[in-house]
Motif scaffolding. Structure first.
Motif, mmCIF file in Angstrom:
data_model
loop_
_atom_site.group_PDB
_atom_site.id
_atom_site.type_symbol
_atom_site.label_atom_id
_atom_site.label_comp_id
_atom_site.label_asym_id
_atom_site.label_seq_id
_atom_site.Cartn_x
_atom_site.Cartn_y
_atom_site.Cartn_z
ATOM 1 N N ASP A 244 0.840 -1.216 0.000
ATOM 2 C CA ASP A 244 0.000 0.000 0.000
ATOM 3 C C ASP A 244 0.866 1.253 0.000
ATOM 4 O O ASP A 244 0.579 2.228 -0.710
ATOM 5 N N HIS A 248 0.959 3.923 -3.167
ATOM 6 C CA HIS A 248 0.619 5.319 -2.890
ATOM 7 C C HIS A 248 1.789 6.225 -3.293
ATOM 8 O O HIS A 248 1.597 7.287 -3.897
ATOM 9 N N ARG A 251 2.155 6.475 -7.206
ATOM 10 C CA ARG A 251 1.083 7.315 -7.767
ATOM 11 C C ARG A 251 1.392 8.805 -7.540
ATOM 12 O O ARG A 251 1.312 9.620 -8.463
ATOM 13 N N ASN A 252 1.762 9.149 -6.323
ATOM 14 C CA ASN A 252 1.986 10.566 -5.987
ATOM 15 C C ASN A 252 3.315 11.101 -6.509
ATOM 16 O O ASN A 252 3.390 12.245 -6.955
#
Length: 406
Positions: A244, A248, A251-252
């Protein structure tokens, strides 16, 4: 402002003698006492001296406020990891370096400068700044002393002295009036624990730091903490949380175009996939990481080595050989003995497995035992040799390596 020493500074800067400056205003002995702060001048005398020097009293007072503002701004830029903006603020501060020694901001400026040099990775200059501050620490206020201790811990982390850094950071408690954000303090505690291979503590302090950075909307530091958490979740075998974190992060970081962070993120995601035995996914992330690395350094070397390991696992022997040959060349350039030995082992293993077994016992294991402690790689070599000796009926040797694992 210490106006006496400041007058002396401007007088010397302008090439005036005490007699020339004092002429018609006060006696030379009187000026000498003013300059040494042994005597406080009255407002009229001070005004006349400054007027002759061409210095405006109100502008000096304004400079005091401006210096304080710029020091605060510099710390804020570093807090938010704004590299270029920190450079600009530092340039502005350097314009005041002539009068800073006579201001009330001397120590706050010198501490902020120390932090800036550490932030920029200027090793030699940071070392000199430490020596300068260390001589003055006896006159620091409690918050300044706490800040100096914190900065020394960050400096020690940069130099790899994690044990000492951790000791210092643990001594800076909640009660300490340290002039640094709580998020920064917690982040570096997590970093120290991670470097000491204490993932439980690293996760604990990392999560606390994440909460602080989220409140401050400090997006870059949020990414830094998530990398730290992802690595330590992986080492703790909490793979779902690690996955996770890295999803995350990717993506960011891709959205924010964080080209400096992405290679590290891709590499650690690749390592996680390797731990999950998802070798095809692992190779994709390792290759992505390597493609983005523009400098031939230790990070590049480790990624290339990981690509070799995965290709060997997948049976892509030609690609594995190519990767380990590159590791061998780069390790020679960087004078990195560890990866020189490991690449030699794997290249030998591809040509002559029997020779590589002997090499692992005489070269690889002794080196890793001496330099790495009980690393994951060392455990892997223990297991390999234990299995080898079991297969050929040398159970005494097999037990020797099983005992080393335990």
């Amino acid at each position: 402002m210490q106006f006496g020493p400041l007058i002396k500074f401007y007088r010397i800067q302008q090439g005036l003698t005490q007699k020339e400056l004092a002429n018609g205003i006060c006696s030379v002995p009187h000026l000498s006492k003013i300059e040494s702060n042994a005597k406080e001048a009255n407002q009229e005398t001070m005004g006349l001296l400054l007027e002759r020097l061409g210095v405006n009293l109100s502008s000096i007072t304004e400079n005091e406020g401006q210096i304080k503002l710029l020091v605060s701004e510099l710390n804020e830029k570093i807090d938010y990891y704004l590299n270029d903006e920190a450079d600009e603020v530092m340039k502005s501060l350097q314009e005041f370096e002539g009068i800073i020694p006579f201001s009330t901001n001397l120590h706050t400026y010198e501490l902020a400068k120390y932090r800036y040099l550490i932030f920029k990775g200027k090793i030699l200059e940071a070392s000199k700044q430490f020596e300068l501050l260390n001589k003055q620490k006896n006159i620091f206020s409690q918050p300044q002393m706490a800040l100096f201790s914190y900065l020394n811990a960050v400096w020690l982390l940069k130099k790899g002295n994690c044990r000492k850094a951790d000791e210092i950071l643990s001594s800076i408690g909640k009660a300490s009036k340290v002039e640094i954000s709580r998020g920064e303090l917690l982040y570096h505690r997590a970093l120290a624990k991670s470097s000491l291979e204490e993932p439980g503590y690293a996760i604990y302090y990392g999560k606390l730091a994440l909460e602080e950075f989220m409140v401050d909307h400090n997006f870059k530091r949020i990414l830094h903490v998530l990398i730290l958490l992802g690595i330590n979740y992986t080492h703790s075998k909490i793979y779902e949380e690690a996955q996770d974190c890295f999803k995350h992060l990717i993506r960011n970081a891709e959205l924010l175009k964080e080209s400096k962070l992405l290679p590290e993120i891709y590499h650690n995601m690749g390592y996680l996939q390797k731990k999950l035995n998802k070798f095809q996914e692992a190779i994709v992330f390792f290759e992505k990481s390597k493609a983005m690395q523009t400098q031939i350094n230790l990070h590049y070397l480790i990624t290339s080595y990981s690509i070799g390991e995965i290709n060997l696992e997948l049976g892509n022997l030609d690609k594995a050989r190519e990767a380990f040959q590159e590791v061998q060349e780069v390790s020679k350039k960087l004078d990195n003995r560890k990866y020189k030995i490991l690449s030699n082992y794997y290249l030998m293993n591809l040509d002559s497995p029997e020779k590589s077994l002997a090499y692992s016992e005489t070269k690889v294991i002794p080196f890793l035992e001496e330099s790495d402690g009980k690393s994951e790689e060392l455990i892997g070599f223990y297991k390999m040799l234990s299995n080898h000796y079991q297969n050929i009926g040398r159970f005494d040797q097999a037990v020797k390596y099983i005992q080393k694992i335990n």
